[in-house]
Write an enzyme that holds these catalytic residues in place. Structure first.
Site, PDB file in Angstrom:
ATOM      1  N   HIS A 136       0.552  -0.955   0.030  1.00 26.44           N
ATOM      2  CA  HIS A 136      -0.085  -0.317   0.087  1.00 26.44           C
ATOM      3  C   HIS A 136       0.746   1.601   0.274  1.00 26.44           C
ATOM      4  CE1 HIS A 136      -3.208   3.104   2.207  1.00 26.44           C
ATOM      5  NE2 HIS A 136      -4.155   2.519   1.443  1.00 26.44           N
ATOM      6  N   ASP A 213       3.408  -5.438   8.458  1.00 23.74           N
ATOM      7  CA  ASP A 213       1.840  -4.081   8.345  1.00 23.74           C
ATOM      8  C   ASP A 213       0.808  -5.144   8.313  1.00 23.74           C
ATOM      9  OD1 ASP A 213      -0.508  -3.067   7.222  1.00 23.74           O
ATOM     10  OD2 ASP A 213       0.922  -1.553   5.257  1.00 23.74           O
ATOM     11  N   GLN A 216      -4.827  -4.760   6.984  1.00 26.77           N
ATOM     12  CA  GLN A 216      -5.727  -5.995   6.406  1.00 26.77           C
ATOM     13  C   GLN A 216      -5.407  -7.667   7.059  1.00 26.77           C
ATOM     14  OE1 GLN A 216      -8.343  -5.557   4.778  1.00 26.77           O
ATOM     15  NE2 GLN A 216      -6.480  -2.495   3.988  1.00 26.77           N
ATOM     16  N   LYS A 239     -10.956  -0.296  10.590  1.00 27.91           N
ATOM     17  CA  LYS A 239     -10.576  -1.785   9.590  1.00 27.91           C
ATOM     18  C   LYS A 239     -10.876  -3.478  10.075  1.00 27.91           C
ATOM     19  CE  LYS A 239      -7.230  -0.173   6.533  1.00 27.91           C
ATOM     20  NZ  LYS A 239      -8.156   0.584   5.438  1.00 27.91           N
ATOM     21  N   CYS A 377      -4.766   3.030  -3.874  1.00 24.61           N
ATOM     22  CA  CYS A 377      -3.775   3.442  -3.114  1.00 24.61           C
ATOM     23  C   CYS A 377      -2.570   2.273  -2.858  1.00 24.61           C
ATOM     24  CB  CYS A 377      -3.538   3.915  -1.471  1.00 24.61           C
ATOM     25  SG  CYS A 377      -4.646   4.641  -0.869  1.00 24.61           S
TER      26      CYS A 377
END
Lengths: 419, 152
Positions: A136, A213, A216, A239, A377
């Site tokens: 991202h 990261d 998600q 999220k 993104c």
């Protein structure tokens, strides 16, 4: 007992579980064009359960005060809420220590914090930062800014046509100039679940720290940062059923201790004179100013909710949904899935040969179906696949097979209109 | 207006036709001026080519990719600009822009925008205004000699 064992003992999520869960999300009761909202934009942000919304009201109606100050009753209440939320998140992520949990505005800020502290302290001219081809923008741009400032180089692990990282190439890219590996756990644009454990082992074999990261992944599967072995892990509250504007940075205490502070201000100090300031210890060293208290309260409630459903059960249910959704989309002639990794989370990114993603998104909206259209993104991912954009349906545990069937039917209508 | 009718007014048959079979979609080798336009939001990108004789547009073409609204708008634009002076092209864009940015309940356009009136439905969808106007902004940038083009 591990999370998997606990969830196995509770059994899979049933249709009646999902029905009850759906009834607990006010936004899922909305209608658009007379049709019940089908919300398939969960990789952008998730809807919030009533419990989270109520926790925010409860905070402002009876618990509001500033934290870490004041001897008065309410300040004690707010501080307890804030710090017990940190403990809950520490348990949720499987960290060793409470002080390893730093509150941020989101995953993006977590990465920027590491770049601006760890990065600025340790990266020199000619050094390298290694990221992947499916990042991202939030895991690209902070490193580009750092590399520009330091005269360092950004290196990129390539991927194959399915959207899987090439680990041989990764191995070859690791070298004595690599200062940090920063990779996405689950790709927001492709759905790929990266083998982060292996990626971390390979980097650690050379003494290189790794940032994961988890924006998600944290909402969709059990996470244990100690089992993964990562040095840093970031995620975003909104999220994972929580409020916007709040996120978490996990860092190994030893690394966080050695890093300089980022923002200066109140709360991050022990004492201040005009000659010298003594910084506070962890975690306050990285939390300057009055924090996003209600965000923290809401995030803790969201995590309580997720744990109530069960992260292992969520992962298993979403895997079934993904299989069904993949089947629905593959059955439509002219639809092509972008991202077909063997290890994949609930993201269905696709293009249609007759219709631009923007038009797909517009026409699905008319059917009450919310998806995302665009580059997500992740423009380098689009460039890798030679497309300007995709349409993306992204799943959460409150989605159903019937909703994916509606998506399929609506796409057939789109195809007919543009055919 | 029913939702079904609204949808039809956004994706008019003429729009779908120009999307499928865009007119004047070619590189112009001997163009007097050209410009490239981007819509950063959705990745749409078009190059507009113009051939001028004195002050008059004698040929116009475009190339690029984008959604049905942006592509058909570029296509239809190329069919209405030939023979117009610079000032006439600018005036036409101003009126087109007014139409697509007017309030949804504003009176229908007076009827002198011709083919461009198929885009009237765009005013119901403010996020699509950029799609409908990208090629036009790019054409104006080309007239003004901005090769690097425009970001909207």
């Amino acid at each position: 007992m591990s999370i998997k064992q606990i969830d196995a003992a509770r059994g899979a999520l049933t249709d009646s579980d999902i029905e009850r869960i759906r009834s607990e999300f006010p936004c899922l009761q909305l209608h658009r064009h007379g049709k019940r909202l089908v919300y398939l934009d969960n990789a952008a942000t998730t809807q919030k359960p009533r419990a989270v919304i109520d926790a925010l009201s409860r905070y402002y109606e009876g618990q509001n005060a500033n934290v870490h100050r004041g001897v008065h009753y309410l300040s004690g209440v707010a501080t307890d809420l804030y710090e017990s939320a940190r403990k809950r998140i520490k348990e949720f992520l499987g960290a060793h220590l409470v002080c390893e949990i730093i509150f941020t505005r989101g995953a993006t800020e977590g990465i920027n914090l590491v770049a601006q502290t760890f990065g600025r302290q340790r990266v020199r001219v000619g050094d390298e930062i290694l990221i992947s081809a499916m990042e991202h923008h939030s895991n690209i741009v902070p490193w580009q800014m750092l590399c520009e400032e330091k005269g360092a180089h950004l290196r990129v692990i390539p991927m194959n046509d399915r959207g899987e990282l090439l680990l041989d190439e990764y191995e070859a890219l690791l070298n004595e100039r690599t200062r940090l590996v920063s990779v996405v756990h689950v790709s927001n644009a492709l759905g790929t679940i990266n083998p982060v454990r292996q990626i971390i082992e390979m980097a650690h074999a050379r003494g290189i720290p790794v940032l994961v990261d988890g924006a998600q992944s944290a909402p969709h599967m059990p996470i244990n940062v100690v089992e993964l072995g990562c040095d840093f892990f970031v995620c975003s509250g909104h999220k994972m059923m929580g409020p916007t504007g709040i996120g978490v940075l996990y860092g190994r205490a030893e690394l966080l201790d050695s890093m300089p502070p980022w923002h200066g201000g109140g709360d991050m100090i022990l004492s201040v004179t005009f000659e010298k300031t003594i910084y506070n210890g962890l975690p306050q060293k990285f939390e300057a100013g009055t924090p996003h208290i209600e965000g923290v309260v809401g995030l803790a409630e969201a995590i309580r909710y997720l744990e109530g459903v069960g992260m292992g059960r969520i992962a298993a249910y979403e895997a079934e949904l993904l299989a069904h959704g993949t089947h629905v989309l593959e059955a439509i002639d002219g639809v092509k899935l972008i991202g077909t990794a063997r290890e994949k989370a609930g993201v269905l990114s696709f293009v249609m040969d007759t219709t631009h993603p923007h038009d797909i998104g517009q026409l699905l909206d008319e059917e009450g179906i919310a998806i995302r259209a665009g580059h997500h993104c992740a423009q380098p991912v689009m460039q890798r696949f030679g497309i300007p954009a995709t349409a993306r349906a992204s799943l959460a545990f409150y989605n159903t097979r019937e909703e994916l069937d509606l998506l399929g039917k609506a796409l057939l209508k789109v195809k007919k209109m543009f055919g | 207006m029913s939702d079904e009718a609204k949808k039809r007014t956004l994706y008019e048959q003429v729009i779908l036709d120009h999307n499928k079979n865009p007119r004047n979609c070619r590189v112009m080798a001997n163009a007097s001026c050209r410009s490239e336009g981007f819509n950063a939001l959705c990745g749409d990108q078009f190059t507009v080519f113009l051939k001028l004789e004195d002050d008059k547009i004698v040929d116009v073409s475009f190339q690029g990719c984008g959604c049905a609204i942006s592509k058909s708008s570029a296509s239809i634009m190329t069919t209405v600009l030939k023979g117009k002076t610079k000032a006439e092209a600018e005036a036409l864009f101003a009126r087109f822009h007014d139409m697509v940015t007017s309030e949804p309940d504003a009176p229908a356009p007076p009827g002198d925008l011709g083919k461009l009136e198929v885009f009237c439905g765009v005013r119901e969808y403010p996020v699509r205004v950029k799609c409908a106007t990208l090629a036009w902004h790019t054409m104006i940038a080309a007239l003004e000699g901005k090769k690097e083009g425009t970001q909207i």
